[in-house]
Each structure stands twice: as structure tokens, then as C-alpha cells.
Design an enzyme around this catalytic site. Structure first.
Site, PDB file in Angstrom:
ATOM      1  N   SER A 228       0.833  -1.196   0.000  1.00 11.70           N
ATOM      2  CA  SER A 228       0.000   0.000   0.000  1.00 11.70           C
ATOM      3  C   SER A 228       0.870   1.250   0.000  1.00 11.70           C
ATOM      4  CB  SER A 228      -0.904   0.023   1.235  1.00 11.70           C
ATOM      5  OG  SER A 228      -0.178   0.517   2.334  1.00 11.70           O
ATOM      6  N   LYS A 229       0.243   2.337  -0.427  1.00  7.09           N
ATOM      7  CA  LYS A 229       1.026   3.557  -0.611  1.00  7.09           C
ATOM      8  C   LYS A 229       1.476   4.160   0.722  1.00  7.09           C
ATOM      9  CE  LYS A 229      -2.904   6.576  -1.565  1.00  7.09           C
ATOM     10  NZ  LYS A 229      -3.692   7.025  -2.657  1.00  7.09           N
ATOM     11  N   ARG A 230       0.867   3.706   1.816  1.00  8.68           N
ATOM     12  CA  ARG A 230       1.327   4.195   3.115  1.00  8.68           C
ATOM     13  C   ARG A 230       2.750   3.696   3.392  1.00  8.68           C
ATOM     14  NH1 ARG A 230      -0.957   1.844   7.007  1.00  8.68           N
ATOM     15  NH2 ARG A 230      -2.395   0.628   5.754  1.00  8.68           N
ATOM     16  N   LYS A 231       3.035   2.477   2.911  1.00  9.85           N
ATOM     17  CA  LYS A 231       4.332   1.873   3.231  1.00  9.85           C
ATOM     18  C   LYS A 231       5.340   1.952   2.085  1.00  9.85           C
ATOM     19  CE  LYS A 231       1.807  -1.690   4.624  1.00  9.85           C
ATOM     20  NZ  LYS A 231       1.410  -3.036   4.974  1.00  9.85           N
TER      21      LYS A 231
END
Ligand code: GLU
Length: 445
Positions: A228-231
Site C-alpha cells: 500500500s502507498k502508506r508503506k
């Protein structure tokens, strides 16, 4: 049967690497069988639409060499009334009902309230929802996972098919469109699996035959969980901007969830189309290891001709593009074996076309002033200015002074480049030319 697949992205932002993988599998499945690949822009949730992302999707599919044979835009199809017609048919056969509850933001069939409070109220307007039957078993064979999957309808919610604004939800649109567009195989992300029973019921109630449906595995983050773009980086655009080659990125993602019978790793898209076999779809979720992508990218960079790589550097770096072509080629040759991605070019070779600021503290305990002074003396005698001659003179100097070779060349490297890591430094001096080399040393002194 003609094989027709589709890629059906929602234009809600930058293209996720997982969506590119879905597109690649759909494209390949069609082309392996001489079939058609359809692009369908699923923009019925207009609140979530991000301006420009439709065009971007098309641009990227083109960049990756996956042209579509037909293009459909769902918001335009809304005007033709196809979805309304299907919803009306479901209403008349009693398989759908009007609902007047305020809209809930649920995308999947796993809504908490399974049986809608409006289903027996006989409203004559509102959102149109599917009347899910009780106590039935729904089953299908997943084309990708190659297994039978079933549900009890008591676990499936009455889901919205047509909203009050006249736009269909994904659930109605996917059924109507896959059927009208004669899609033979619908490949999609695993997140849609819980919605599949709703779609299968809708097909049944509309007397339509569903395509083969296959759910692709979930790409995992090495840290755990979904990528995911958070990580991590997940947007295709970002990878391209970071200097990954489309061929390498595509090769890498093809093997995230599909494997050939042999252990082959390098596939161009055309080769993948030839080699494709649905039995190669893996059942377990793959992990996205960026090191592996780096490996692929390095391989593809090495495979390019010097001229091809040079043109990519020209696009990537405006300062480089202003050098004379002979110099450009010399620099490209020097770095081709030493970079992983195009964005490594500037940090590694930027000093060859832009004089660096040299941080004196980098020299540490090196006797750099002595090294550079003597270097200037001997270098001014080098003629002609070739790598061999430069090396010969410097080696003679090192021997005469009794210096450590590594120490001398570290002073040389830092003074010329401002960095401790460079391509072979005498080759760099050759490219920079005598005057510039000596002048950089003098500047440090
Ligand atoms: N519009 C859906 C998405 O972007 C497509 C799902 C499908 O391929 O059926 O996830």
C-alpha cells in the site's frame, strides 16, 4: 469461442502497480489466444473521479505496449439507458426493489445489514437494490485460483445496483457490461471476490451467462500486509519517474503471481504472450521485493544498446543533453554497467557534466594537497590525453613517491567528482579533458 478480456480501471488516481499487473494478465490472456483486449473506464462513481486519470491510464497502457482493441466509458453508456433497463428488468421480475434509506458507503457485499429494511415496503422510487434470496448456495469456478468457491446466500447482502442519481454501482455495471461486451474472461483483483455472489445472482436473474471470472492474488508488502502507498511506492508513474524501464517493471510484475514451468525469468511482453498458460497462475500471494525489481531493471539496462540508453539519459537529464554527442556516448558507456535505474545516472555521473562542489572534509586524513599538487604536474605532461597515458603517468608518480595507490586515487576521485563513489576515475578524467581535470584540482588546492 472468441477470447475477449477487459481491463476496467476506475479513474480515481494514479495507476497502482497491482492494476498494471491485472491489465498485463488480461492483455496476455487475450493475445495468447488471438483475442481482443478491451479497455473499459469505470467512472460511475463520479465523486471519486480524479481529473486526468483516464488519460493517464491510456498513456500508460500505450507506454507498456498494451493497446486496446475497443474502448468504453461507462459514464457515457449511462446515457444510453442500458443500466436502467437492466435494473428495471430486475424490478419487474421481483429480483430487485426500491430502497429509500440514506446511501451507505459500502463497496462490497459484506454489508452488516444483510436484508435491507426496504425490501418488502413496495416503494416506487429510490435506489434499486438486489433482492438476495435466502438459503441458496452459489458456486463458481475461479479461473485464476483454479478452484470452486461457494457461498450461502444467507451471508450475502442486498446490495445497491442503481443509485438515485441514475448511475449504476460497480455491481450492476460490471454484469451488464461484461455481458454486452461479450467478455469471455474477467480477471480482477481479489478484493472483488466477496462481491462475486451478487454478480452471479444478477447474471442469473437477467438470464445472462457470466464470463469465466478469476481473482488475482494480493501483492504483499515485505513488511507484511497488502502493498500500500502508506508503506511503499505503488504508483506506476512513480516507478517510471524513479527511472525504472517499462519493460523491466512489466517483466517483474508478470512474475508476481504467475510462473512458467521452467525457471525462466526474463520475458518481454511478446514472449509472455507466447508463453502464457493459465496453469501458471500462483495460488499464494506474492511479496513485492524491490531488490528483485532492481535486478530486472539492471538486466534491461544492460540489454539496451549504448545509443538506446543514451537517448533515455537525454530525456532524463537536460544538462547531459547539452553535451556533445561523442562525450555523451563515452559517459553512457562508462555507466551502463554501473546503474540500476535511470535516476542513478545523475548521482553517479553528474560531475562529468557539471562541476561539483567539493566538501573538503571528505578527504579526511588523506594527504590530498600533496597528491593533487603532484598530479597537476604530471598530468600537464600527458599527451595525448588518453586513459592509458593518464594511468601510466599517475602510476609512475605513485611509485616514485611511495604512496598507497588507494589513498592517492581517493584524493583524485574526490577532487574530480566531489564523491567517494564514481566510475573508474581515470576514464572520467579522460572524458572531462585535460584542462578541466587540472582546473578542478587547482580549484581544490
Ligand atoms: N473498476 C474496478 C476496479 O478498478 C474493476 C474491477 C473489475 O475488473 O471488475 O477495481
Amino acid at each position: 469461442m472468441e477470447i475477449r478480456t477487459r481491463f476496467a480501471p476506475s479513474p480515481t488516481g494514479s495507476l497502482h502497480i497491482g492494476s498494471l499487473r491485472t491489465a498485463a494478465y488480461a492483455y496476455t490472456l487475450a493475445k495468447h489466444n488471438g483475442g481482443q483486449f478491451i479497455l473499459r473506464i469505470e467512472d460511475t462513481d463520479q465523486k471519486r473521479e480524479v481529473a486526468g486519470s483516464r488519460e493517464k491510464i491510456m498513456e500508460l497502457l500505450t507506454l507498456f505496449g498494451m493497446p486496446w482493441d475497443e474502448l468504453y466509458i461507462q459514464s457515457e453508456r449511462v446515457k444510453t439507458g442500458v443500466y436502467q433497463k437492466a435494473a428495471n428488468a430486475l424490478l419487474s421480475s421481483g429480483h430487485a426493489f426500491f430502497c429509500q434509506c440514506p446511501p451507505r458507503n459500502s463497496k462490497t457485499a459484506s454489508e452488516k445489514v444483510l436484508r435491507d429494511p426496504c425490501r418488502d415496503k413496495n416503494f416506487t422510487s429510490g435506489a434499486i437494490k438486489l433482492r438476495v434470496p435466502d438459503n441458496e448456495k452459489i458456486e463458481f469456478h475461479d479461473y485464476v485460483l483454479n478452484t470452486d468457491i461457494h457461498w450461502d446466500t444467507n451471508e450475502v447482502a442486498d446490495i445497491t445496483l442503481l443509485k438515485t442519481d441514475g448511475f449504476p454501482t460497480y455491481h450492476l455495471a460490471v454484469v451488464v457490461d461484461d455481458s454486452e461486451m461479450k467478455i469471455s474472461h474477467a480477471l480482477r483483483a481479489a478484493e472483488w471476490l466477496p462481491s462475486t455472489p451478487v454478480h452471479l445472482l444478477t447474471y442469473r436473474y437477467l438470464n445472462l451467462i457470466p464470463p469465466q471470472i478469476g481473482h488475482l492474488t494480493v501483492v504483499l508488502d515485505p513488511e507484511g500486509g497488502k502493498l500500500s502507498k502508506r508503506k511503499s511506492t505503488v504508483s506506476v508513474d512513480r516507478f517510471i519517474a524513479d527511472g525504472y524501464l517499462p519493460e523491466a517493471l512489466l517483466n517483474f510484475i508478470i512474475l508476481l503471481g504467475w510462473a512458467p514451468k521452467d525457471n525462466r525469468e526474463l520475458f518481454t511482453l511478446d514472449e509472455f504472450v507466447t508463453a502464457f498458460d493459465p496453469n501458471g497462475f500462483q495460488k499464494s500471494n506474492p511479496v513485492f521485493h524491490i531488490e528483485k525489481l532492481d535486478w530486472f531493471n539492471g538486466e534491461y539496462i544492460r540489454q539496451l544498446s549504448v545509443e538506446q540508453l543514451n537517448s533515455l539519459f537525454i530525456v532524463h537529464c537536460s544538462l547531459f543533453s547539452s553535451l556533445n554527442p561523442k562525450k555523451q556516448i563515452a559517459i553512457t558507456k562508462l555507466v551502463q554497467d554501473r546503474i540500476v535505474k535511470l535516476s542513478d545516472f545523475n548521482p553517479l555521473a553528474g560531475f562529468l557534466f557539471e562541476r561539483p562542489k567539493v566538501d573538503i572534509s571528505l578527504f579526511g586524513n588523506l594527504d590530498y594537497k600533496e597528491h593533487l599538487k603532484s598530479a597537476v604536474e604530471v598530468l600537464s605532461l600527458v599527451n595525448p590525453w588518453t586513459n592509458e597515458n593518464i594511468q601510466e603517468k599517475l602510476m609512475g608518480l605513485i611509485k616514485e613517491k611511495g604512496w598507497k595507490t588507494g589513498d592517492f586515487f581517493m584524493s583524485f576521485r574526490i577532487a574530480l567528482s566531489g564523491s567517494k563513489f564514481t566510475p573508474p576515475i581515470t576514464n572520467c578524467a579522460e572524458i572531462l579533458g585535460k584542462e578541466e581535470t587540472i582546473s578542478r584540482f587547482e580549484a581544490v588546492l
